[in-house]
Design an enzyme around this catalytic site. Structure first.
Site, PDB file in Angstrom:
ATOM      1  N   LYS A   1      -7.108   1.091  -3.048  1.00 47.99           N
ATOM      2  CA  LYS A   1      -6.721   0.520  -1.753  1.00 47.99           C
ATOM      3  C   LYS A   1      -6.809   1.562  -0.643  1.00 47.99           C
ATOM      4  O   LYS A   1      -7.300   1.283   0.463  1.00 47.99           O
ATOM      5  CB  LYS A   1      -5.303  -0.052  -1.830  1.00 47.99           C
TER       6      LYS A   1
ATOM      7  N   THR B   1       0.862  -1.181   0.000  1.00 45.55           N
ATOM      8  CA  THR B   1       0.000   0.000   0.000  1.00 45.55           C
ATOM      9  C   THR B   1       0.895   1.226   0.000  1.00 45.55           C
ATOM     10  O   THR B   1       1.593   1.489   0.980  1.00 45.55           O
ATOM     11  CB  THR B   1      -0.906   0.005   1.238  1.00 45.55           C
TER      12      THR B   1
END
Length: 292
Positions: A170, A94
């Site tokens: 995300k 991420t």
């Protein structure tokens, strides 16, 4: 297919283990040697450096903590340059949208295809090979990675030709998860303020109108006060909400509640809770209500 896997932390280790157990020719590297040694027991080959792991790989998968770690390993550590033209880089961490776009540009300059593929799921989901994988990049590049995704995940969701689009998705999901934790913490404190058991309240809410995995899992942690071991640290939640706000500003998208979440996460870190599971965000509401 020769695959290199960089980053054997809480999530990376079970993901790499599933690839090795599936018979994938796997070379692994981690900053500390222990996880790589354990992967060797299931058939992976430990490498001494990121560049050594990447050398000769058809696909390089990175699952590192954040932008800084990804830059240090892929760029400063020479892993990207060690890939031959035509290889595929898959970043499953991420990271910031802007950093994801920059990494895509640098991969293109090296003649390397690039896919961003952050994941949804905690460590038990990774162990079971049931992750949801959010993929961004050219369709042909994602197709090349798909057999590996099928080992690590239950479904691959495709979100556009630009890799950084998957990074935006995300961050948006993690913002929603942080919001769920925050609202459960505040709602439980409201119930407790009127003499109702917060655990009983959360058991009801997560079995009826909010009967969804995120609410049930985090609701149970909040109800029991179980924040260790951390499946996802509160400090990492703060990082992701900050990145969501950064991405929102770049897209001229106001996210008022995200700013509140950021400050509440800072409150948790300031009280020494950064290494707890981010469900401990609920402690901020309880503390402000005088119930801690």
């Amino acid at each position: 297919m020769q695959v290199a896997f960089l980053g054997l932390g809480t999530m990376g280790a079970p993901m790499a283990a599933n690839l090795a157990k599936a018979g994938v020719a796997l070379r692994v590297w981690n900053r500390s040697e222990g996880p790589a040694a354990r992967l060797a027991e299931v058939g992976a080959e430990p490498a001494a450096s990121p560049a050594e792991a990447a050398h000769g790989a058809d696909v390089l998968i990175a699952m590192l903590a954040d932008d800084a770690a990804t830059k240090a390993v892929l760029l400063d550590g020479g892993a990207l340059e060690a890939l031959a033209p035509g290889a595929l880089l898959v970043n499953m961490a991420t990271v910031a949208v802007a950093f994801g776009a920059s990494l895509a540009d640098q991969a293109e300059r090296c003649g390397v295809a690039y896919v961003a593929a952050p994941v949804l799921g905690r460590v038990n989901v990774a162990e079971a090979g049931e992750l949801n994988i959010l993929a961004g990049g050219r369709a042909d590049a994602i197709d090349r990675a798909q057999p590996l995704f099928d080992v690590m995940g239950r479904k691959t969701w495709r979100f556009g030709e630009r890799p950084e689009q998957a990074n935006a998705v995300k961050l948006a999901v993690n913002f929603m998860l942080a919001s769920a934790i925050e609202t459960m913490g505040e709602a439980a404190s409201l119930a407790e303020g009127h003499g109702v058991s917060g655990a009983d309240f959360l058991a009801m809410a997560t079995s009826t109108v909010f009967a969804a995995p995120a609410y049930q899992g985090y609701g149970a942690a909040i109800a029991s006060g179980t924040f260790e071991p951390a499946g996802f640290k509160l400090s990492l939640g703060l990082k992701d909400v900050r990145l969501a706000l950064e991405a929102a500003e770049a897209a001229r998208t106001p996210m008022l509640f995200a700013a509140v979440l950021r400050d509440n996460l800072i409150d948790g870190v300031a009280h020494g809770e950064g290494d707890l599971d981010w469900a401990a965000l609920a402690k901020v509401a309880a503390r402000r209500a005088g119930r801690l």
